[in-house]
Design a protein around this motif. Structure first.
Motif, mmCIF file in Angstrom:
data_model
loop_
_atom_site.group_PDB
_atom_site.id
_atom_site.type_symbol
_atom_site.label_atom_id
_atom_site.label_comp_id
_atom_site.label_asym_id
_atom_site.label_seq_id
_atom_site.Cartn_x
_atom_site.Cartn_y
_atom_site.Cartn_z
ATOM 1 N N ILE A 223 0.810 -1.371 -0.071
ATOM 2 C CA ILE A 223 -0.009 -0.036 -0.031
ATOM 3 C C ILE A 223 0.928 1.215 -0.152
ATOM 4 O O ILE A 223 0.665 2.194 -0.805
ATOM 5 N N GLY A 224 1.892 1.055 0.769
ATOM 6 C CA GLY A 224 3.086 2.260 0.681
ATOM 7 C C GLY A 224 2.554 3.591 0.895
ATOM 8 O O GLY A 224 2.554 4.396 0.020
ATOM 9 N N LYS A 225 2.068 3.908 2.150
ATOM 10 C CA LYS A 225 2.039 5.395 2.499
ATOM 11 C C LYS A 225 3.104 6.183 2.665
ATOM 12 O O LYS A 225 4.257 5.597 3.325
ATOM 13 N N SER A 226 3.202 7.039 2.112
ATOM 14 C CA SER A 226 4.577 8.148 2.241
ATOM 15 C C SER A 226 3.853 9.653 2.379
ATOM 16 O O SER A 226 3.062 9.902 1.928
ATOM 17 N N ARG A 227 4.813 10.236 3.254
ATOM 18 C CA ARG A 227 4.479 11.877 3.106
ATOM 19 C C ARG A 227 5.627 12.672 2.451
ATOM 20 O O ARG A 227 6.890 12.096 2.846
ATOM 21 N N GLY A 228 5.538 13.359 1.829
ATOM 22 C CA GLY A 228 6.361 14.247 0.846
ATOM 23 C C GLY A 228 6.275 15.424 0.427
ATOM 24 O O GLY A 228 5.135 16.160 0.883
ATOM 25 N N LEU A 229 6.922 16.151 -0.397
ATOM 26 C CA LEU A 229 6.575 17.323 -0.915
ATOM 27 C C LEU A 229 6.391 17.322 -2.246
ATOM 28 O O LEU A 229 7.022 16.695 -3.151
ATOM 29 N N GLN A 230 5.195 18.186 -2.562
ATOM 30 C CA GLN A 230 5.147 18.335 -4.022
ATOM 31 C C GLN A 230 5.303 19.931 -4.473
ATOM 32 O O GLN A 230 4.926 20.661 -3.903
ATOM 33 N N PHE A 231 5.950 19.901 -5.446
ATOM 34 C CA PHE A 231 6.273 21.315 -6.040
ATOM 35 C C PHE A 231 6.533 21.195 -7.402
ATOM 36 O O PHE A 231 6.549 20.195 -8.017
ATOM 37 N N SER A 232 6.846 22.409 -7.905
ATOM 38 C CA SER A 232 7.078 22.466 -9.606
ATOM 39 C C SER A 232 8.352 23.268 -9.699
ATOM 40 O O SER A 232 8.884 24.182 -8.948
ATOM 41 N N GLY A 417 5.689 29.197 0.047
ATOM 42 C CA GLY A 417 4.800 29.309 -1.026
ATOM 43 C C GLY A 417 5.020 28.377 -2.126
ATOM 44 O O GLY A 417 4.677 28.785 -3.058
ATOM 45 N N TRP A 418 6.271 27.660 -2.127
ATOM 46 C CA TRP A 418 6.579 27.010 -3.462
ATOM 47 C C TRP A 418 6.335 25.492 -3.388
ATOM 48 O O TRP A 418 6.708 24.910 -4.390
ATOM 49 N N GLY A 419 6.015 24.971 -2.558
ATOM 50 C CA GLY A 419 5.487 23.656 -2.178
ATOM 51 C C GLY A 419 4.658 23.285 -1.329
ATOM 52 O O GLY A 419 4.222 24.109 -0.428
ATOM 53 N N GLN A 420 4.132 21.863 -1.396
ATOM 54 C CA GLN A 420 3.065 21.412 -0.332
ATOM 55 C C GLN A 420 3.293 20.306 0.322
ATOM 56 O O GLN A 420 3.589 19.211 -0.749
ATOM 57 N N GLY A 421 3.084 19.909 1.467
ATOM 58 C CA GLY A 421 3.227 18.686 1.858
ATOM 59 C C GLY A 421 1.937 17.887 1.521
ATOM 60 O O GLY A 421 0.852 18.196 1.710
ATOM 61 N N VAL A 422 2.271 16.772 1.050
ATOM 62 C CA VAL A 422 1.245 15.610 0.423
ATOM 63 C C VAL A 422 1.571 14.262 0.907
ATOM 64 O O VAL A 422 2.707 13.746 1.184
ATOM 65 N N THR A 423 0.438 13.548 1.220
ATOM 66 C CA THR A 423 0.480 12.209 1.644
ATOM 67 C C THR A 423 0.008 11.275 0.406
ATOM 68 O O THR A 423 -0.975 11.541 -0.030
ATOM 69 N N LYS A 424 0.920 10.363 -0.051
ATOM 70 C CA LYS A 424 0.623 9.510 -1.341
ATOM 71 C C LYS A 424 0.634 8.178 -0.898
ATOM 72 O O LYS A 424 1.409 7.789 0.169
ATOM 73 N N PHE A 425 0.118 7.172 -1.842
ATOM 74 C CA PHE A 425 0.200 6.117 -1.480
ATOM 75 C C PHE A 425 0.593 5.216 -2.768
ATOM 76 O O PHE A 425 0.550 5.566 -3.717
#
Length: 864
Positions: A223-232, A417-425
């Motif tokens: 299932i692989g839950k992980s918290r990371g950073l999403q940015f551009s 303001g250049w990235g957002q913490g996101v939880t993904k699987f």
């Protein structure tokens, strides 16, 4: 004295059980229910001893629960769709349906002599139209609830068989049947929305306390839950930015390049504009889609010429590469690469001479062949540049690592303001479309006017065509026969009635096995389940199967149970369908390889165990005398011919011998090696038990003896220990106790009445493992009715209390004898008795000891 004739007694008692219908399950609210289920088999044509072990384990539990007053459901079916049947049709010119049902008949014929307590009236195969018609109804319900949808996706494509392959059907980058190099191809596919339940499926694992910890961990990792950073990354050409997701934003100052998947929208745009890019992407798509295939494949890259700006330094530009190791369906399909701390990135950067910028120090004294780790307690590299001191700027220290560093990086990105913490699987939606004939047809119609239209439930099942114009379907042509079957494919639209075409894809066979446990509760219902019956029988109290199914089958079943509950086919309490899970070990056997001779495909010849013999210090083929290579203790495999036919064992020794051996030789979660000597030893023991029964049966019923209480005490200990063994899946430990009690009984001089009671109890304790022999002993000793229906014996706690204890006596650390005393005897009295012991007197030779140490209940130490 009568002889133990397994062939006679086993057939007799199987007939008696069948006539009494004691294993046919019916709802009975006056008893606690118990649902035991083994993972059902694929009808490959022959059972081997691995099947016997699996089903015998379930049978022991089912019989034990029946004797403890439970209302037991113990069904059997066949997971019958899939490529092997279609492959057999391609090879022989037959039909998958004929091959499958013929194999089912064979396997049932092999199973029944084992004396399994199965409710055969509930048997079905997943290729029965009655079963897959209800599966089609489930699909339509899921579609209505938004749990299934259609989209374009990259799949494993076999260019020879012209079909999509599941990841497990890709071996070393090639199709498992054709051997062709697998390609990545984008097709329109049907998907189950399992990813919507990622968090719930993960969280619920904590409640599965009766599952093996390793299975829960495997599911958690999948299932692989992980918290990371999403940015551009902003592009220097002003076009749309490239969005990335990373679980290691603390390595951002070690960025070397930005990589995008060959299936990324930017790569597709460049592919349309440039033949060079198109050729490169085509090369990338020749590999499989599995993570393993991508990880192990040679790293391929293409410099797009695009550049992006580093989010923390607008003057720092990074190149954008298309890379074959990046998956489009994880994260955003784009990454930033930190070659100093990621092996995959390191290999790529080394090949294409890209910068490798360390963010962390080496660990003193360790040597790294490639990228060195960024996990653990590693200080950041001291540097004068802001790049390498990135986390010092964030947190005011250069000592942060691990989760602290991750959180610090996310906090900084969000604050600026250049990235957002996101939880993904890691868990992706489940693609169920397969381009093959032998599977459950997907019940939708494609209409030129109405689009994709669900079939009406009253038209189900949409059955597979069997004949076309009086001829069996031709499987000699590669591809899906349903595409070439106009009388089946062409139909009327269920909505507007105009000409339309059926969906010719069939469902992944994992779908078939993801709800069969629910169907067993009411296998003839005209809906997928009978909710009342499902509410009574569910959940499965004990599920038994191989560790190889620990991830996909169990995960898909957990999702299906939730989806069925949403659609009203299961009660809410069945959202986790398996209360307890046991994963058994394999039965192994030596492989006999004739490496000197090859078959028509250039592969080694393998011989069955009954085709070889041991002599002159080697192993030889009986017919030809050729010496062969022996590979010890390998998993039983039809491809290696190292399987043992249960029917051959049953005809020689009987089913009870096979059952006893596979349960007795090792803990059930471990592998057990089948040997002829082991089977012979098991057979001799069962003969010994029968002869013991015969001897006791011939005793004068009024004969007196000595040691009645001792035998009864040992009998109650055996009841306690065997009960604990069965309840804890310690079958080998339970059998060890039965061996011990058999020895005690055989040496006993107790009265005839007590010996008779003991042999009847022994038969009851053995009955889950050796039901036929136990029934015969029970009848021989005048037991009432069938032992299968007899209540399980209960240990008398008073008989388990030890009145005496045997203590070893050591003199100067060496054991000299033992002393049996009352359990509560005073230490001073124990000391006197020990010093008076003949062996102690010999050592002391009349001298007084220096010291005597009495450890109550354990030992006496004398220091001379």
């Amino acid at each position: 004295m009568s002889r133990y004739e397994a062939s006679d007694i086993e057939a007799k008692w199987q007939k008696a059980w069948e006539e009494a219908a004691i294993f046919q399950a019916k709802e009975d609210h006056d008893k606690p229910k118990y649902y035991v289920l083994e993972m059902f088999p694929y009808p490959s044509g022959k059972l081997h001893m691995g099947h016997v072990r699996n089903y015998t384990m379930g049978d022991v539990i089912a019989r034990y629960k029946l004797s403890t007053g439970h209302n037991v459901l113990h069904p059997m079916g066949f997971d019958a769709f899939g490529m092997p049947a279609e492959n057999a049709a391609m090879a022989s010119g037959g039909h998958p349906k004929d091959w499958t049902y013929s194999n089912i008949d064979t396997m049932v014929e092999q199973m029944k002599p084992l004396g399994l307590s199965l409710d055969w009236s509930r048997m079905f195969a997943t290729c029965d139209p009655e079963y897959y018609g209800q599966q089609q109804a489930l699909f339509l319900d899921f579609l209505e609830k938004g749990l299934v949808y259609r989209k374009n996706a990259v799949v494993n494509w076999d260019p020879v068989d012209m079909t999509v392959l599941a990841n497990e059907q890709v071996e070393a980058g090639r199709g498992w049947r054709s051997g062709a190099l697998v390609e990545r191809r984008e097709l329109t596919q049907w998907f189950f929305k399992i990813s919507d339940y990622s968090d719930e499926l993960l969280t619920a694992l904590d409640g599965l306390e009766n599952w093996p910890a390793k299975v829960r961990l495997m599911q958690e990792n999948w299932i692989g839950k992980s918290r990371g950073l999403q940015f551009s990354f902003e592009r220097t050409d002003g076009e749309e930015a490239i969005e990335v997701y990373t679980t290691r934003p603390d390595t951002l100052m070690g960025a070397s390049f930005v990589g995008i998947s060959p299936d990324h929208p930017i790569a597709k745009q460049l592919e349309a504009e440039s033949q060079e890019v198109a050729d490169f992407v085509a090369e990338c798509r020749k590999g499989g889609t599995t993570e393993e295939a991508i990880e192990t494949a040679e790293k391929l890259g293409y410099d797009t010429g695009l550049r992006v700006k580093h989010p923390l330094d607008p003057n720092w530009e990074l190149p954008v590469w298309i890379a074959n190791f990046i998956l489009m369906d994880y994260g955003t399909g784009a990454i930033f690469a930190c070659p100093a701390h990621d092996q995959r990135d390191f290999e790529f950067a080394t090949k294409y001479d890209l910068p490798i910028i360390p963010v962390f120090d080496f660990i003193e004294g360790k040597i790294y062949a490639g990228a060195y780790p960024s996990d653990g307690f590693l200080p950041f590299v001291p540097s004068k540049t802001d790049r390498v001191n990135y986390l010092r700027k964030i947190a005011g220290t250069n000592e942060q690592t691990g989760e602290e560093a991750l959180n610090a990086a996310i906090d900084k990105a969000e604050a600026e303001g250049w990235g957002q913490g996101v939880t993904k699987f890691r868990l992706r939606d489940w693609g169920l479309s397969r381009q093959r004939y032998w599977g459950c047809p997907i019940p939708v119609v494609h209409c030129p006017d109405c689009g994709v239209v669900p079939e009406k439930k009253e038209n189900l099942p949409i059955a597979l065509p069997y004949d076309e114009d009086g001829k069996a379907i031709d499987f000699s042509v590669p591809g899906n026969p349903l595409d070439r079957h106009p009388s089946w494919r062409d139909c009327a639209c269920p909505s507007c009635g105009k000409p339309a075409q059926r969906e010719t894809d069939t469902m992944d066979t994992f779908v078939d096995s993801s709800w069969y446990f629910a169907r067993f509760t009411a296998p003839r219902a005209e809906t997928p389940t009978d909710l009342e019956a499902a509410s009574y029988w569910m959940n499965v109290d004990q599920y038994i199967g191989g560790i190889e199914h620990a991830i996909l089958h169990l995960l898909y079943s957990r999702f299906f149970a939730r989806a069925m509950e949403i659609c009203g086919h299961l009660p809410e309490s069945a959202k986790e369908p398996f209360d307890a899970l046991f994963t058994q070990g394999m039965v192994t056997h030596a492989i006999y390889e004739n490496a000197e001779r090859k078959d028509e495909n250039g592969r080694s010849i393998y011989h069955y165990p009954n085709e070889v013999e041991e002599r002159d210090g080697g192993v030889f083929v009986k017919k030809t005398g050729e010496r062969i290579k022996v590979i010890p203790s390998a998993k039983m495999s039809k491809s290696k011919n190292n399987v043992v036919d249960p029917l051959a064992i049953i005809s020689t020794y009987g089913a009870d011998t096979a059952r006893w051996f596979v349960l007795s030789d090792s803990p059930p979660e471990r592998d057990v090696e089948w040997t002829a000597s082991g089977a012979e030893a098991a057979y001799k023991h069962l003969n010994r038990v029968w002869n013991l029964c015969d001897r006791i049966g011939e005793m004068d019923p009024n004969a007196k003896g000595e040691g009645d209480e001792d035998l009864l005490r040992e009998m109650h200990k055996a009841i306690r220990d065997v009960t604990l063994g069965v309840e804890s899946f310690g079958f080998n430990a339970a059998i060890a106790k039965l061996y011990g009690f058999t020895n005690t009984l055989s040496k006993s001089k107790a009265s005839a009445a007590v010996q008779k009671q003991a042999i009847k109890t022994l038969a009851q304790l053995m009955s889950p493992m050796t039901p036929h022999l136990s029934e015969d002993i029970w009848a021989h000793q005048g037991g009432e009715g069938l032992i299968a229906n007899a209540p399980w014996p209960v240990a008398d706690e008073a008989m388990l209390v030890e009145d005496s204890v045997t203590l070893p006596i050591q003199v100067n650390g060496k054991r000299r004898g033992e002393l049996t005393v009352a359990k509560d005897l005073d230490k001073a009295e124990v000391e006197k008795l020990a010093l008076a012991h003949e062996a102690v007197q010999r050592v002391l030779e009349g001298a007084a000891p220096k010291k005597v140490i009495v450890v109550p209940g354990r030992i006496v130490n004398v220091v001379a």
